[in-house]
Design a protein around this motif. Structure first.
Motif, short mmCIF file in Angstrom:
data_model
loop_
_atom_site.label_atom_id
_atom_site.label_comp_id
_atom_site.label_asym_id
_atom_site.label_seq_id
_atom_site.Cartn_x
_atom_site.Cartn_y
_atom_site.Cartn_z
N ARG A 395 0.84 -1.21 0.00
CA ARG A 395 0.00 0.00 0.00
C ARG A 395 0.87 1.25 0.00
NH1 ARG A 395 -5.07 0.09 1.53
NH2 ARG A 395 -4.90 -1.61 3.04
N LEU A 396 1.93 1.21 0.78
CA LEU A 396 2.86 2.34 0.83
C LEU A 396 3.45 2.61 -0.55
CD1 LEU A 396 4.92 4.32 2.15
CD2 LEU A 396 6.31 2.32 2.68
N PRO A 406 3.11 17.15 -0.19
CA PRO A 406 3.23 17.21 1.28
C PRO A 406 3.34 15.83 1.93
CG PRO A 406 1.49 18.67 0.51
CD PRO A 406 1.87 17.82 -0.66
N ILE A 407 2.87 14.80 1.23
CA ILE A 407 2.90 13.45 1.79
C ILE A 407 4.07 12.65 1.23
CG2 ILE A 407 1.56 11.31 2.08
CD1 ILE A 407 -0.95 12.95 1.72
N ALA A 408 4.54 13.03 0.04
CA ALA A 408 5.58 12.24 -0.63
C ALA A 408 6.86 12.14 0.19
CB ALA A 408 5.87 12.85 -2.00
N GLY A 409 7.26 13.24 0.82
CA GLY A 409 8.49 13.21 1.60
C GLY A 409 8.41 12.23 2.76
N PRO A 410 7.40 12.33 3.62
CA PRO A 410 7.27 11.36 4.72
C PRO A 410 7.14 9.92 4.23
CG PRO A 410 5.93 13.29 5.17
CD PRO A 410 6.44 13.44 3.76
N LEU A 411 6.45 9.70 3.10
CA LEU A 411 6.34 8.35 2.56
C LEU A 411 7.71 7.83 2.13
CD1 LEU A 411 3.04 8.51 0.46
CD2 LEU A 411 3.43 7.20 2.55
N LEU A 474 -5.78 6.36 0.60
CA LEU A 474 -5.10 7.25 1.53
C LEU A 474 -5.69 7.10 2.94
CD1 LEU A 474 -2.80 9.28 1.20
CD2 LEU A 474 -4.52 11.09 0.96
N GLN A 475 -7.00 7.00 3.02
CA GLN A 475 -7.62 6.81 4.33
C GLN A 475 -7.20 5.49 4.96
OE1 GLN A 475 -11.90 7.71 4.62
NE2 GLN A 475 -11.73 8.74 2.64
N GLU A 476 -7.16 4.42 4.16
CA GLU A 476 -6.80 3.12 4.70
C GLU A 476 -5.37 3.12 5.23
OE1 GLU A 476 -7.66 0.35 1.59
OE2 GLU A 476 -9.76 0.11 2.21
N LEU A 477 -4.46 3.78 4.52
CA LEU A 477 -3.09 3.87 5.02
C LEU A 477 -3.06 4.66 6.32
CD1 LEU A 477 -0.06 3.41 4.83
CD2 LEU A 477 0.11 5.46 3.40
N LEU A 478 -3.84 5.73 6.39
CA LEU A 478 -3.88 6.53 7.61
C LEU A 478 -4.42 5.69 8.77
CD1 LEU A 478 -3.62 9.14 9.20
CD2 LEU A 478 -5.88 9.81 8.36
N ARG A 501 8.09 -11.21 4.61
CA ARG A 501 8.36 -10.68 3.28
C ARG A 501 7.96 -11.71 2.23
NH1 ARG A 501 13.78 -8.83 0.07
NH2 ARG A 501 12.80 -7.15 -1.09
N HIS A 502 7.06 -11.30 1.32
CA HIS A 502 6.56 -12.19 0.29
C HIS A 502 7.24 -11.97 -1.05
CE1 HIS A 502 3.24 -13.34 2.97
NE2 HIS A 502 3.16 -12.06 3.27
N GLY A 503 8.16 -11.06 -1.10
CA GLY A 503 8.85 -10.73 -2.35
C GLY A 503 9.23 -9.27 -2.34
N ARG A 504 9.81 -8.81 -3.44
CA ARG A 504 10.27 -7.42 -3.49
C ARG A 504 9.10 -6.46 -3.34
NH1 ARG A 504 14.93 -5.49 -4.99
NH2 ARG A 504 15.55 -7.52 -5.85
N GLY A 505 9.23 -5.55 -2.35
CA GLY A 505 8.18 -4.56 -2.13
C GLY A 505 6.91 -5.11 -1.54
N ARG A 506 6.98 -6.32 -1.01
CA ARG A 506 5.75 -6.97 -0.49
C ARG A 506 6.01 -7.51 0.91
NH1 ARG A 506 4.89 -11.58 -4.15
NH2 ARG A 506 2.98 -11.91 -2.94
#
Length: 765
Positions: A395-396, A406-411, A474-478, A501-506
């Motif tokens: 999700r991230l 404004p959200i990209a930096g913290p992510l 966005l709400q679900e991540l929050l 870890r299920h794989g790269r990025g997962r």
């Protein structure tokens, strides 16, 4: 008014000061903990004479109004009502602001009356949680003005209070004369009912193990209702694990209400259902500009509420009919009526989870509540889920590609912390197609948690300024971030942190609750009496320890109404279903099942520890015995297919249904008579031996000294007994249970089987 009535300031103003639309558009809001911390912060900024949490009460006719004012500054003669928020105050509706002013005015009236003040300054203090900035809205008011306002609110509420007091009198008078609805009790039913009544009378918790078929639902509701007037209980909550349990409770209440031949029992019964099941317009947003049932909700609520309480019986369908007749949302009408019903039937989360509706209402209104928990053997695992949380890396990553600046930096910072944690856990090499990598983290990854907090704050601030950008993703991540951070604040020996870890990025980072007792103890203490009942609650110490029950909790094992001759129980000592022996066990398992089927053809259920084991046995059985009808549970079986599976168990039919122990067909299903005449259980139900369960074992061993039993043996045997319990459902039933593993004969294991079973001479072929 014929009787005294007591109401909290918040409840009074909720009733009298709300108007306009229902509006549940996403608004970033502080957590309960942040709210309490915000109140403490404001109080710390005031002078030494400042009085926080000032208890106040007053009376109008026979209506008593009570509450706690947030703060009073006697030097400046200023009364404060503190509200925490996130983002801009401009998003707050006029309706909400009016409610806040009503509350501080009522408190002002109570304070002036108590202290003989001629006038006072009223202040709404809005504290923005992220910045700590206070916004103060102030107005001066005379005592005469405030008393007039107080009287106006009380008069608006008075007719309702009169009705509520009269209803309480009639309800309690009728319950004092409540009679058991049948001519006689079933065997064991009276004993259970007596123990429930004693628990309610002494304000204790009760663990009650009672066999299937004695009428546990009626045997718990009847005595709790009988105790209601004598113990001055305000509400009874009947809580279930699954929807069928709600139906059983409603059926029992129907029987009780109709048992008075002269007139029906004046009892308000409400069924609470999930929002997604009650929503009439699932494609619409929950506010007046989108949903017609939200527009003008509070303007139409009084008439809908009155019609509902006059009707009294409010199961899902009846509540829907009342709501639609008045053009209001059924779900939120149900939430409102939870304040005014006598008996609420719903899921266990309504009392036990961190945002439980009924627990919150009980605390706010100081209810004396009686709580009944059906199928309570499931509460350990359900509670563990309530106090666990996960963060999903996928999700991230999806949001990083489309996130506003404004959200990209913290992510981005969070993504870097993810990689650091994965590397530190030694899971960097997990390939996209390889087996999942798993690691237990020795400590909470504080830098990652800090990054999650920053992401939560950034999303909250952004949505506070740009509410139209509140996408579901966005709400679900929050929500994930906030839940994770809340649990991280309470991280301790009751939980652990792991990474899969299920794989790269997962990758998934989890906070897993192991010992729900540390969260649930307060929930048990908040009720006047709690009764937990099930056919499988042995041994009692397992539930006392893991649920955090009070030391005064009573234990009752009701003798089974079934005779040993009704159930033939056999143990195959020549079979081992241990993992290393699985392949070798297939042939003797199939032979044993075929032999029993040939002995007595009919319907059977065969339970296995996994789908892989089930599929191997099923393939061999079909090959060796093609003349025997077989059908199988499948992975991810949809509801329609589950219904079709159960429909195969028709009266007079034959065949073997293959299922997974602990799955949809291992408990909570009723196949009486010859719809099911036997069960094969090819497993002890032990959880898998893996890193997580070994960590659980160590933690439970350190706390309770019973790591192996509490992790493996007892949970496994609970599943076995539940599955076997599908066979004998009534006094007329007869059947067989074939336990296919040599370990069932071990004394430590057999001690966990029902006491009325007789293994004896029938313990092997």
């Amino acid at each position: 008014m014929s009787a005294n009535y007591r109401v909290a300031v918040r409840a009074l103003c909720d009733f009298t000061a709300r108007e306009g639309d229902l509006d549940h558009r996403f608004t970033p809001a502080p957590s309960a903990r942040e709210g309490m911390e915000g109140h403490t912060l404001v109080a710390s900024r005031r002078g030494a004479d400042y009085i926080a949490e000032l208890p106040l009460s007053g009376r109008y006719e026979q209506l008593t109004v009570t509450g706690r004012a947030d703060g009073f500054d006697p030097v400046n003669n200023r009364l404060e009502e503190i509200k925490t928020h996130r983002g801009s105050l401009e998003r707050m509706s006029d309706n909400q602001r009016a409610l806040h002013w009503a509350q501080v005015k009522v408190y002002g009236a109570l304070l002036c009356a108590e202290r003989g003040l001629e006038s006072i300054t009223l202040t709404l203090v809005y504290l923005e949680i992220a910045s700590g900035k206070e916004t103060l809205l102030t107005q001066d008011a005379t005592n005469d003005e405030l008393q007039a306002f107080f009287v106006e609110q009380c008069q608006r509420f008075l007719a309702w209070a009169q009705q509520e007091a009269d209803h309480r009198q009639r309800r309690d008078a009728a319950l004092c004369n409540l009679r058991f609805p049948h001519a006689t009790f079933r065997p064991g039913q009276r004993e259970l009912a007596e123990d429930v009544y004693k628990a309610a009378s002494t304000g204790r918790c009760l663990l009650a193990q009672a066999p299937t078929g004695i009428g546990k639902t009626l045997a718990t509701l009847f005595p709790m209702l009988s105790a209601m007037p004598r113990q001055q209980l305000d509400r009874i909550a009947f809580l279930t694990m699954k929807t069928p349990g709600r139906r059983l409770a409603l059926d029992a209440l129907t029987t009780l209400i109709a048992s008075d031949k002269d007139e029906s029992l004046p009892l308000r019964v409400l069924e609470l259902v999930a929002r997604e099941k009650a929503c009439e317009y699932p494609d619409r947003a929950c506010h007046g500009e989108s949903c017609p049932l939200a527009a003008g909700f509070y303007d139409r609520l009084p008439a809908a509420r009155q019609a509902a309480v006059e009707q009294g019986w409010l199961d899902r369908q009846a509540l829907r009919e009342v709501a639609l007749a008045h053009d209001v949302c059924p779900y939120y009408l149900g939430q409102e009526l939870a304040r005014w019903a006598d008996v609420i039937v719903g899921d266990v989360n309504h009392w036990f989870d961190s945002h439980a509706l009924l627990h919150g209402l009980a605390q706010a209104n100081e209810w004396r509540a009686g709580v009944l928990v059906d199928e309570a053997h499931n509460l350990v695992e359900r509670a563990r889920g309530m106090y666990s949380a996960e963060l999903d890396q996928q999700r991230l990553n999806r949001l990083r590609r489309v996130a506003p600046s404004p959200i990209a930096g913290p992510l981005g910072r969070l993504a870097r912390q993810w990689q650091a944690v994965i590397k530190a856990a030694g899971l960097e090499a997990a390939g996209d197609k390889g087996p999942p990598g798993y690691a237990l983290l020795e400590t909470l990854p504080d830098k990652l948690v800090g990054a999650v907090q920053q992401v939560g704050a950034a999303i909250t601030d952004y949505l506070g300024e740009h509410p139209d950008q509140a996408s579901l993703e966005l709400q679900e991540l929050l929500f994930e971030a906030l839940a994770f951070c809340r649990l991280a604040e309470h991280f301790g020996e009751h939980s652990l942190c792991d990474l899969t870890r299920h794989g790269r990025g997962r990758a998934v980072l989890g906070l897993r609750n192991l010992i729900p007792a540390d969260f649930l103890t307060a929930r048990f203490n908040a009720a006047h009496a709690v009764v937990l009942f099930s056919a499988t609650l042995n041994p009692a110490h397992y539930y006392r320890d893991l649920l955090g029950l009070p030391t005064t909790t009573a234990w009752r094992e009701v003798a089974s109404r079934f005779a040993a001759h009704q159930l033939e129980v056999r143990i195959h000592r020549d079979i081992s279903t241990r993992f290393r022996d699985r392949d070798a066990s297939i042939e003797p398992l199939v032979a044993a099942m075929a032999q029993q089927y040939q002995r007595r053809p009919g319907h059977y259920l065969a339970f296995f520890s996994s789908f892989a084991y089930l599929e191997a046995a099923l393939a061999r059985f079909r090959e060796a015995h093609p003349d025997v009808p077989v059908f199988s549970q499948t992975r991810g079986m949809p509801e329609a297919q589950r219904d079709a599976f159960l429909a195969r168990f028709s009266p007079g039919g034959k065949g073997i249904g293959f299922a997974v122990l602990g799955g949809a067909f291992a408990e909570g299903i009723d196949l009486p008579g010859d719809r099911l005449i036997g069960a094969f259980i090819a497993t002890l139900g032990l959880p898998p031996f893996n890193e997580f369960n070994e960590a659980l074992k160590a933690r439970l061993g350190a706390r309770f000294g019973q790591g192996d039993d509490y992790t493996y043996q007892i949970p496994g045997m609970i599943k076995v007994v539940q599955a076997a319990g599908r066979v004998i459902r009534s006094p007329e039933d007869e059947g067989v249970v074939v336990l296919m593993d040599d370990r069932f004969a071990q004394p430590k294991v057999s001690a966990l089987l029902p006491s009325w079973w007789q293994l004896g001479n029938h313990s092997s072929y």
